[in-house]
Write a protein that holds these residues in place. Structure first.
Motif, PDB file in Angstrom:
ATOM      1  N   THR A  29      25.328 -10.725   8.888  1.00  0.00           N
ATOM      2  CA  THR A  29      25.374 -11.438   7.607  1.00  0.00           C
ATOM      3  C   THR A  29      23.995 -11.555   6.951  1.00  0.00           C
ATOM      4  N   LEU A  30      22.956 -11.056   7.597  1.00  0.00           N
ATOM      5  CA  LEU A  30      21.657 -11.011   6.934  1.00  0.00           C
ATOM      6  C   LEU A  30      21.765 -10.197   5.653  1.00  0.00           C
ATOM      7  N   GLU A  31      21.142 -10.668   4.593  1.00  0.00           N
ATOM      8  CA  GLU A  31      21.094  -9.895   3.355  1.00  0.00           C
ATOM      9  C   GLU A  31      19.862  -8.995   3.420  1.00  0.00           C
ATOM     10  N   ARG A  32      20.086  -7.734   3.691  1.00  0.00           N
ATOM     11  CA  ARG A  32      18.975  -6.802   3.932  1.00  0.00           C
ATOM     12  C   ARG A  32      18.480  -6.225   2.608  1.00  0.00           C
ATOM     13  N   ARG A  33      17.194  -6.412   2.361  1.00  0.00           N
ATOM     14  CA  ARG A  33      16.589  -5.960   1.125  1.00  0.00           C
ATOM     15  C   ARG A  33      15.365  -5.104   1.418  1.00  0.00           C
ATOM     16  N   SER A  34      15.120  -4.144   0.543  1.00  0.00           N
ATOM     17  CA  SER A  34      13.940  -3.298   0.672  1.00  0.00           C
ATOM     18  C   SER A  34      12.725  -4.035   0.121  1.00  0.00           C
ATOM     19  N   ALA A  35      11.669  -4.065   0.899  1.00  0.00           N
ATOM     20  CA  ALA A  35      10.427  -4.705   0.446  1.00  0.00           C
ATOM     21  C   ALA A  35       9.758  -3.812  -0.593  1.00  0.00           C
ATOM     22  N   PRO A  36       9.562  -4.280  -1.814  1.00  0.00           N
ATOM     23  CA  PRO A  36       8.929  -3.440  -2.838  1.00  0.00           C
ATOM     24  C   PRO A  36       7.434  -3.299  -2.597  1.00  0.00           C
ATOM     25  N   GLU A  37       6.851  -2.328  -3.254  1.00  0.00           N
ATOM     26  CA  GLU A  37       5.401  -2.153  -3.173  1.00  0.00           C
ATOM     27  C   GLU A  37       4.736  -3.104  -4.163  1.00  0.00           C
ATOM     28  N   CYS A  38       3.714  -3.786  -3.712  1.00  0.00           N
ATOM     29  CA  CYS A  38       3.032  -4.721  -4.608  1.00  0.00           C
ATOM     30  C   CYS A  38       2.124  -3.964  -5.573  1.00  0.00           C
ATOM     31  N   SER A  39       1.691  -4.651  -6.592  1.00  0.00           N
ATOM     32  CA  SER A  39       0.778  -4.081  -7.583  1.00  0.00           C
ATOM     33  C   SER A  39      -0.668  -4.430  -7.236  1.00  0.00           C
ATOM     34  N   ASP A  40      -1.587  -3.779  -7.918  1.00  0.00           N
ATOM     35  CA  ASP A  40      -2.990  -4.149  -7.774  1.00  0.00           C
ATOM     36  C   ASP A  40      -3.189  -5.612  -8.163  1.00  0.00           C
ATOM     37  N   ALA A  41      -2.529  -6.035  -9.228  1.00  0.00           N
ATOM     38  CA  ALA A  41      -2.687  -7.408  -9.700  1.00  0.00           C
ATOM     39  C   ALA A  41      -2.259  -8.413  -8.648  1.00  0.00           C
ATOM     40  N   ASP A  42      -1.265  -8.060  -7.840  1.00  0.00           N
ATOM     41  CA  ASP A  42      -0.839  -8.952  -6.762  1.00  0.00           C
ATOM     42  C   ASP A  42      -1.968  -9.134  -5.740  1.00  0.00           C
ATOM     43  N   ILE A  43      -2.548  -8.029  -5.307  1.00  0.00           N
ATOM     44  CA  ILE A  43      -3.623  -8.097  -4.316  1.00  0.00           C
ATOM     45  C   ILE A  43      -4.813  -8.872  -4.866  1.00  0.00           C
ATOM     46  N   LEU A  44      -5.069  -8.701  -6.159  1.00  0.00           N
ATOM     47  CA  LEU A  44      -6.223  -9.353  -6.776  1.00  0.00           C
ATOM     48  C   LEU A  44      -6.027 -10.855  -6.950  1.00  0.00           C
ATOM     49  N   LEU A  45      -4.855 -11.384  -6.621  1.00  0.00           N
ATOM     50  CA  LEU A  45      -4.682 -12.833  -6.587  1.00  0.00           C
ATOM     51  C   LEU A  45      -5.602 -13.471  -5.553  1.00  0.00           C
ATOM     52  N   CYS A  46      -5.952 -12.698  -4.512  1.00  0.00           N
ATOM     53  CA  CYS A  46      -6.797 -13.242  -3.441  1.00  0.00           C
ATOM     54  C   CYS A  46      -8.036 -12.408  -3.144  1.00  0.00           C
ATOM     55  N   HIS A  47      -7.973 -11.104  -3.399  1.00  0.00           N
ATOM     56  CA  HIS A  47      -9.072 -10.213  -3.026  1.00  0.00           C
ATOM     57  C   HIS A  47      -9.773  -9.674  -4.263  1.00  0.00           C
ATOM     58  N   PRO A  48     -11.069  -9.395  -4.177  1.00  0.00           N
ATOM     59  CA  PRO A  48     -11.759  -8.773  -5.307  1.00  0.00           C
ATOM     60  C   PRO A  48     -11.401  -7.294  -5.439  1.00  0.00           C
ATOM     61  N   GLN A  49     -11.627  -6.742  -6.614  1.00  0.00           N
ATOM     62  CA  GLN A  49     -11.365  -5.331  -6.867  1.00  0.00           C
ATOM     63  C   GLN A  49     -12.110  -4.441  -5.882  1.00  0.00           C
ATOM     64  N   SER A  50     -13.311  -4.844  -5.510  1.00  0.00           N
ATOM     65  CA  SER A  50     -14.112  -4.038  -4.596  1.00  0.00           C
ATOM     66  C   SER A  50     -13.432  -3.890  -3.237  1.00  0.00           C
ATOM     67  N   HIS A  51     -12.742  -4.923  -2.782  1.00  0.00           N
ATOM     68  CA  HIS A  51     -12.041  -4.840  -1.501  1.00  0.00           C
ATOM     69  C   HIS A  51     -10.858  -3.885  -1.594  1.00  0.00           C
ATOM     70  N   LEU A  52     -10.089  -4.005  -2.667  1.00  0.00           N
ATOM     71  CA  LEU A  52      -8.958  -3.109  -2.867  1.00  0.00           C
ATOM     72  C   LEU A  52      -9.422  -1.659  -2.909  1.00  0.00           C
ATOM     73  N   GLU A  53     -10.496  -1.404  -3.626  1.00  0.00           N
ATOM     74  CA  GLU A  53     -11.017  -0.037  -3.723  1.00  0.00           C
ATOM     75  C   GLU A  53     -11.534   0.454  -2.379  1.00  0.00           C
ATOM     76  N   ALA A  54     -12.196  -0.412  -1.618  1.00  0.00           N
ATOM     77  CA  ALA A  54     -12.738  -0.004  -0.321  1.00  0.00           C
ATOM     78  C   ALA A  54     -11.620   0.345   0.658  1.00  0.00           C
ATOM     79  N   ILE A  55     -10.556  -0.444   0.666  1.00  0.00           N
ATOM     80  CA  ILE A  55      -9.425  -0.156   1.550  1.00  0.00           C
ATOM     81  C   ILE A  55      -8.758   1.151   1.142  1.00  0.00           C
ATOM     82  N   THR A  56      -8.584   1.356  -0.140  1.00  0.00           N
ATOM     83  CA  THR A  56      -7.943   2.581  -0.626  1.00  0.00           C
ATOM     84  C   THR A  56      -8.767   3.806  -0.265  1.00  0.00           C
ATOM     85  N   ARG A  57     -10.085   3.713  -0.435  1.00  0.00           N
ATOM     86  CA  ARG A  57     -10.967   4.842  -0.097  1.00  0.00           C
ATOM     87  C   ARG A  57     -10.980   5.124   1.400  1.00  0.00           C
TER      88      ARG A  57
END
Length: 311
Positions: free
Chosen positions: A41-69
């Motif tokens: 009976t669990l309602e199984r849902r696919s976890a969507p991919e977050c946006s850059d703006a979501d990550i930037l709620l807590c992390h600076p742009q430099s961190h996002l770029e460093a992880i991506t690189r």
């Protein structure tokens, strides 16, 4: 209402080196445990991919770029002694964050009673600009900020019962007066943070160090004496759980001696508190747990309580 289970196949593409405890098999064992008939009976849902703006709620742009690189095109790369990336790691981490945000959305909309996010890598050790402890982005902290900024909440509680202190979540929410971060964890143990005197920029952090080889009796007494009164005073509008299951007595990375029954009790108590203050709105996201059988059994026990309380 049902309990939602958010997951995504990308969790299986974040591959760590052979012998690494934070491995693909963790998700495979959880999937097997939650495929049993009592979880239909669990309602199984696919976890969507977050946006850059979501990550930037807590992390600076430099961190996002460093992880991506840093993501390799083949093989794996070590960001530190514990934290590794493979092709697909960034996508997996984005879906882990996105799944937690979608879970917040579903719970806040009243579509489901509560939710569990079974994704990896975990998130509670990632600091503003520092990936560490198997973690790339601060999933639970981002979800808390999402609830505040996009759902207008002014009181969001994050309860972290992983055996390792959630230093990243603490750091990301340290100066956030709309949050209450509560962490119970073994001490001494890596990462060496989480002392009782660490109370946040607005008295919004509570740390509960537990000694090695203590069992569920001390945990229960500690939560009853300190955690539950603090949560009642805070009166949360949403409860986010950083659900680590490495306090289990069989876990190879620590020395607490909890059992599945302790996770059941703790989940029941937290869900009942949420029912009293915020209509039962609970979002639980997977953190640690490295004995595969203990992890699967503990997650199953945890989710079973979520399902019982969601109804």
């Amino acid at each position: 209402m049902p309990t939602a289970l958010f997951s995504h196949e990308s969790s299986l593409t974040h591959v760590t080196p052979p012998g690494h405890p934070e491995q693909v098999a963790r998700i495979a064992h959880i999937q097997e445990a939650l495929s049993q008939p009592d979880f239909q009976t669990l309602e199984r849902r696919s976890a969507p991919e977050c946006s850059d703006a979501d990550i930037l709620l807590c992390h600076p742009q430099s961190h996002l770029e460093a992880i991506t690189r840093a993501e390799p095109t083949s093989g794996s790369v070590a960001l530190d002694a514990d934290t590794h990336m493979s092709p697909g790691s960034v996508k997996a981490a984005r879906h882990a964050v996105g799944g937690c945000l979608a879970a917040v959305d579903a719970v806040m909309a009243g579509e489901v009673g509560n939710a569990f996010v079974a994704c990896r890598p975990p998130g509670h050790h990632a600091e503003q600009s520092t990936p560490m402890g198997f973690c790339l982005f601060g999933t639970a902290a981002i979800a808390a900020r999402h609830a505040m900024e996009r759902h207008g909440l002014s009181r969001v509680a994050v309860v972290d019962f992983d055996v390792h202190h959630g230093n990243g979540t603490q750091a990301l929410l340290w100066d956030e007066p709309r949050s209450l971060f509560i962490g119970s964890h073994q001490n001494p143990l890596w990462p060496g943070t989480g002392m009782a005197e660490e109370t946040g920029g607005h008295n919004n952090v509570m740390n509960l160090p537990l000694p090695p080889h203590s069992d569920g009796r001390l945990m229960r007494a500690t939560y009853e004496a300190e955690v539950f009164p603090a949560l009642r005073r805070f009166a949360p509008e949403l409860v986010i759980l950083s659900a680590g299951f490495d306090a289990h007595r069989d876990d190879p990375l620590a020395q607490l001696e909890w059992t599945e029954a302790d996770f059941v009790w703790l989940t029941e108590q937290l869900c009942d508190l949420a029912a009293a203050h915020c209509g039962g709105r609970v979002v639980s996201t997977l953190e640690g747990g490295y004995d595969l059988n203990a992890l699967a059994a503990s997650v199953a026990a945890h989710v079973r309580v979520l399902m019982e309380r969601a109804g």
